[in-house]
Design a protein around this motif. Structure first.
Motif, mmCIF file in Angstrom:
data_model
loop_
_atom_site.group_PDB
_atom_site.id
_atom_site.type_symbol
_atom_site.label_atom_id
_atom_site.label_comp_id
_atom_site.label_asym_id
_atom_site.label_seq_id
_atom_site.Cartn_x
_atom_site.Cartn_y
_atom_site.Cartn_z
ATOM 1 N N GLY A 286 4.784 11.853 3.025
ATOM 2 C CA GLY A 286 5.720 10.903 2.860
ATOM 3 C C GLY A 286 4.972 9.452 3.476
ATOM 4 N N HIS A 287 4.098 9.518 4.150
ATOM 5 C CA HIS A 287 3.338 8.295 4.561
ATOM 6 C C HIS A 287 3.974 7.675 5.815
ATOM 7 C CE1 HIS A 287 0.308 8.775 1.465
ATOM 8 N NE2 HIS A 287 1.416 8.656 0.402
ATOM 9 N N GLU A 288 4.745 8.667 6.647
ATOM 10 C CA GLU A 288 5.644 8.004 7.438
ATOM 11 C C GLU A 288 4.958 7.116 8.604
ATOM 12 O OE1 GLU A 288 7.100 11.908 5.902
ATOM 13 O OE2 GLU A 288 5.135 11.221 6.627
ATOM 14 N N GLU B 249 3.375 10.275 13.515
ATOM 15 C CA GLU B 249 4.529 9.363 13.042
ATOM 16 C C GLU B 249 5.445 8.821 14.652
ATOM 17 O OE1 GLU B 249 9.189 9.692 10.976
ATOM 18 O OE2 GLU B 249 7.533 11.336 11.034
ATOM 19 N N ASP B 250 5.319 9.861 15.528
ATOM 20 C CA ASP B 250 6.198 9.522 16.630
ATOM 21 C C ASP B 250 5.453 8.690 17.294
ATOM 22 O OD1 ASP B 250 4.253 11.572 17.745
ATOM 23 O OD2 ASP B 250 5.707 11.451 19.633
ATOM 24 N N LEU C 274 -10.740 5.871 8.859
ATOM 25 C CA LEU C 274 -10.648 5.184 7.532
ATOM 26 C C LEU C 274 -9.351 5.037 7.003
ATOM 27 C CD1 LEU C 274 -13.969 6.469 5.599
ATOM 28 C CD2 LEU C 274 -13.374 3.840 6.532
ATOM 29 N N GLY C 275 -8.232 5.876 7.675
ATOM 30 C CA GLY C 275 -6.945 5.857 7.615
ATOM 31 C C GLY C 275 -6.285 5.970 8.841
ATOM 32 N N ILE C 276 -5.152 5.377 8.833
ATOM 33 C CA ILE C 276 -4.355 5.667 10.195
ATOM 34 C C ILE C 276 -3.514 6.760 10.360
ATOM 35 C CG2 ILE C 276 -2.135 4.203 9.686
ATOM 36 C CD1 ILE C 276 -2.515 2.753 12.133
ATOM 37 N N GLU C 277 -3.160 7.388 9.017
ATOM 38 C CA GLU C 277 -2.379 8.691 9.229
ATOM 39 C C GLU C 277 -3.434 9.762 8.340
ATOM 40 O OE1 GLU C 277 -0.047 8.659 5.073
ATOM 41 O OE2 GLU C 277 1.013 7.194 6.320
ATOM 42 N N HIS D 8 0.831 -1.210 0.120
ATOM 43 C CA HIS D 8 -0.284 0.091 -0.122
ATOM 44 C C HIS D 8 1.229 1.476 0.096
ATOM 45 C CE1 HIS D 8 -3.278 2.723 0.655
ATOM 46 N NE2 HIS D 8 -3.207 2.898 2.021
ATOM 47 N N MET D 9 1.840 1.279 0.841
ATOM 48 C CA MET D 9 2.876 2.330 0.979
ATOM 49 C C MET D 9 4.123 2.360 0.368
ATOM 50 S SD MET D 9 0.925 4.915 1.450
ATOM 51 C CE MET D 9 -0.691 5.165 2.212
#
Length: 217
Positions: A155-157, A128-129, A147-150, A59-60
């Protein structure tokens, strides 16, 4: 027999989808009914990231593993819901630190997202952290009621930190009314081959004190 709690989002035409993108809306087409045939049949068209779903590294990550490379046992076993309904914006390591997260846990993040109607562009996400905190704690998986974790990460970190540490991702949960405690998780994705995601039916088994289903083989 443990109580079963369904934490999956229902799938239907007009349901909430990521960023309200029309192309992500599922559609159902009746291909046969009792006026045209002897059976009722429906064709479904939907994104692999529809509703409650799991993400695979592809996915990423270019060239990343596809869904079938993730052992089914990653999606089964003990889990813990933690209450983060007081968090606004990104969930950080500081938000997670008081919860004594242990190696091997599957952590489900309960936020104000579960009470939202429709898609909220300002949904609570894992920063991210926060992802790095969970990865370094050695969790086996993380789920969230969005629906998304980010969010807003070019950069989809968050995804990448988790994937690089072998942490599986479960998105689109519905945790309204679910108490913050330990459960047994069943979140088997559809057996799609070569894909970056798949819808899943996510269930929590609420075990009584002393009740056990044993560990997955």
């Amino acid at each position: 027999m443990p109580r079963v709690i369904d934490i999956s989002a229902p799938i239907y035409e007009g349901m909430p989808v990521y960023k309200n993108k029309p192309e992500k809306q599922p559609s159902f087409q009746v291909t046969s009914d009792f006026t045209t045939g002897s059976a009722h049949e429906t064709r479904i068209s939907m994104d692999a990231h529809t509703g409650t779903h799991v993400d695979a590294p592809l996915h990423m990550i270019p060239g990343g593993a596809t869904l079938e490379a993730i052992p089914l046992t990653q999606w089964l076993g003990p889990c813990r819901v933690i209450d983060l309904t007081g968090v606004e914006g990104g969930i950080t390591g500081a938000d997670l630190a008081p919860h004594a997260i242990q190696a091997g846990e599957f952590i489900l993040l309960k936020t104000r997202n579960s009470d939202a109607e429709g898609f909220d562009p300002a949904f609570v996400y894992l920063a991210e952290d926060g992802a790095r905190f969970l990865a370094e704690a050695g969790v086996r998986g993380v789920g969230i009621d969005a629906l998304g974790i980010e969010r807003s990460q070019p950069g989809h970190e968050t995804h990448k930190v988790l994937f690089e540490h072998g942490v599986v991702i479960l998105e689109g949960l519905r945790l309204t009314g679910v108490k913050a405690k330990s459960y047994w998780l069943v979140a088997a994705p559809l057996r799609l081959l070569g894909t970056d995601a798949a819808p899943a039916r996510a269930l929590l088994l609420d075990l009584e004190p002393g009740e056990s289903l044993g560990a997955p083989a």
